[in-house]
Design an enzyme around this catalytic site. Sequence first.
Site, PDB file in Angstrom:
ATOM      1  N   LYS A 168       0.838  -1.209   0.000  1.00 28.50           N
ATOM      2  CA  LYS A 168       0.000   0.000   0.000  1.00 28.50           C
ATOM      3  C   LYS A 168       0.876   1.264   0.000  1.00 28.50           C
ATOM      4  O   LYS A 168       0.594   2.225  -0.698  1.00 28.50           O
ATOM      5  CB  LYS A 168      -0.922   0.031   1.238  1.00 28.50           C
ATOM      6  CG  LYS A 168      -1.798  -1.197   1.405  1.00 28.50           C
ATOM      7  CD  LYS A 168      -2.737  -1.051   2.595  1.00 28.50           C
ATOM      8  CE  LYS A 168      -2.047  -0.863   3.926  1.00 28.50           C
ATOM      9  NZ  LYS A 168      -1.234  -2.013   4.388  1.00 28.50           N
ATOM     10  N   ARG A 179      -8.933   1.674   9.648  1.00 30.15           N
ATOM     11  CA  ARG A 179      -8.543   0.317  10.032  1.00 30.15           C
ATOM     12  C   ARG A 179      -9.596  -0.333  10.912  1.00 30.15           C
ATOM     13  O   ARG A 179      -9.441  -1.497  11.292  1.00 30.15           O
ATOM     14  CB  ARG A 179      -7.224   0.355  10.788  1.00 30.15           C
ATOM     15  CG  ARG A 179      -5.985   0.024   9.950  1.00 30.15           C
ATOM     16  CD  ARG A 179      -4.780   0.244  10.825  1.00 30.15           C
ATOM     17  NE  ARG A 179      -3.616  -0.502  10.502  1.00 30.15           N
ATOM     18  CZ  ARG A 179      -2.559  -0.013   9.864  1.00 30.15           C
ATOM     19  NH1 ARG A 179      -2.584   1.219   9.392  1.00 30.15           N
ATOM     20  NH2 ARG A 179      -1.491  -0.746   9.706  1.00 30.15           N
ATOM     21  N   ARG A 233      12.489  -5.125   4.566  1.00 30.93           N
ATOM     22  CA  ARG A 233      12.132  -3.697   4.501  1.00 30.93           C
ATOM     23  C   ARG A 233      13.021  -2.835   5.397  1.00 30.93           C
ATOM     24  O   ARG A 233      13.252  -3.155   6.551  1.00 30.93           O
ATOM     25  CB  ARG A 233      10.666  -3.550   4.925  1.00 30.93           C
ATOM     26  CG  ARG A 233      10.201  -2.116   5.008  1.00 30.93           C
ATOM     27  CD  ARG A 233       8.727  -2.016   4.888  1.00 30.93           C
ATOM     28  NE  ARG A 233       8.006  -2.280   6.127  1.00 30.93           N
ATOM     29  CZ  ARG A 233       6.683  -2.202   6.227  1.00 30.93           C
ATOM     30  NH1 ARG A 233       5.951  -1.907   5.165  1.00 30.93           N
ATOM     31  NH2 ARG A 233       6.084  -2.444   7.373  1.00 30.93           N
ATOM     32  N   ARG A 253      12.050  -1.243  10.870  1.00 28.40           N
ATOM     33  CA  ARG A 253      10.988  -0.863  11.801  1.00 28.40           C
ATOM     34  C   ARG A 253      10.961  -1.832  12.964  1.00 28.40           C
ATOM     35  O   ARG A 253      11.048  -3.043  12.766  1.00 28.40           O
ATOM     36  CB  ARG A 253       9.631  -0.885  11.076  1.00 28.40           C
ATOM     37  CG  ARG A 253       9.360   0.389  10.325  1.00 28.40           C
ATOM     38  CD  ARG A 253       8.137   0.285   9.464  1.00 28.40           C
ATOM     39  NE  ARG A 253       6.942  -0.186  10.163  1.00 28.40           N
ATOM     40  CZ  ARG A 253       5.735  -0.152   9.639  1.00 28.40           C
ATOM     41  NH1 ARG A 253       5.557   0.329   8.424  1.00 28.40           N
ATOM     42  NH2 ARG A 253       4.700  -0.598  10.310  1.00 28.40           N
ATOM     43  N   ARG A 287       0.417  -8.078  14.124  1.00 30.64           N
ATOM     44  CA  ARG A 287      -0.189  -7.105  13.206  1.00 30.64           C
ATOM     45  C   ARG A 287      -1.103  -7.814  12.200  1.00 30.64           C
ATOM     46  O   ARG A 287      -2.151  -7.284  11.826  1.00 30.64           O
ATOM     47  CB  ARG A 287       0.903  -6.296  12.496  1.00 30.64           C
ATOM     48  CG  ARG A 287       1.560  -5.302  13.452  1.00 30.64           C
ATOM     49  CD  ARG A 287       2.891  -4.796  12.932  1.00 30.64           C
ATOM     50  NE  ARG A 287       2.784  -4.077  11.700  1.00 30.64           N
ATOM     51  CZ  ARG A 287       3.745  -4.020  10.766  1.00 30.64           C
ATOM     52  NH1 ARG A 287       4.865  -4.678  10.947  1.00 30.64           N
ATOM     53  NH2 ARG A 287       3.559  -3.327   9.675  1.00 30.64           N
TER      54      ARG A 287
END
Length: 221
Positions: free
Chosen positions: A13, A87, A126, A159, A170
């Site tokens: 996203k 969300r 990432r 992160r 998550r």
Amino acid sequence: MRLVLLGPPGAGKGSQAEVLSERLQLVRIATGDLLREAVRTKTPLGVQAETSMQRGELVPDTLVTAMVLERLPSTVDRGFVLDGFPRTEGQAVELDAALARLGTPLDLILDFETSPAMIQWRLAGRWICRPCSINYHVTNRPPARPGLCDRCHGPLEQRADDRPETIAQRLRVYQTQTAPLLGYYRRRGLLRAVNGDLAVETLYQELVALFRGERLWPAAT
Ligand code: AMP
């Protein structure tokens, strides 16, 4: 155009929001980025949000909704792409009400359907530049100089919530609290599924075709 991007962490996203906002001049509202910046600069919002974020849980609706709603009036002319919001159904209802007050309803909600293997691969590789809110990937989108941001040349970091145990949490939160939104938007005829496994540019081209089919593509572009 007013878009919402829905999908689990690692669905792509953020990359798509970046491209869409650059090429269509849409205002990008990425709540994860805004919250990470609030945590980094230790604002009252950041202090309240930090523990939930570290645990991979959602920040309370009232805090996140206020943060988004205060930005909506500035999007009336250009449109927006929402990345990471809403969300929960509560957030979606508040968003609808605020957009109705502004007379600028949502055009489309994109559901990024993404395979578990792709999610794992993307999140494990990432790296982000916090000040620039740019995502890199060790093999998919490596920076020009290893470990450094292409834009500001500052150090990249992983992160804290991309650790395997937090990723699992998550994903659970996505399934229980966010996935029900798919039904909410499907009932209103606004939901379109897209293939989140595709590479950024390939998916972008598919989105362009989708927007053209929906007559949402700006005539001059
Ligand atoms: P993201 O960068 O979108 O993966 O978001 C990172 C974290 O920020 C999430 O795991 C949540 O803790 C928090 N967050 C981001 N957006 C929202 C939202 N709309 N509602 C609640 N918490 C959020």
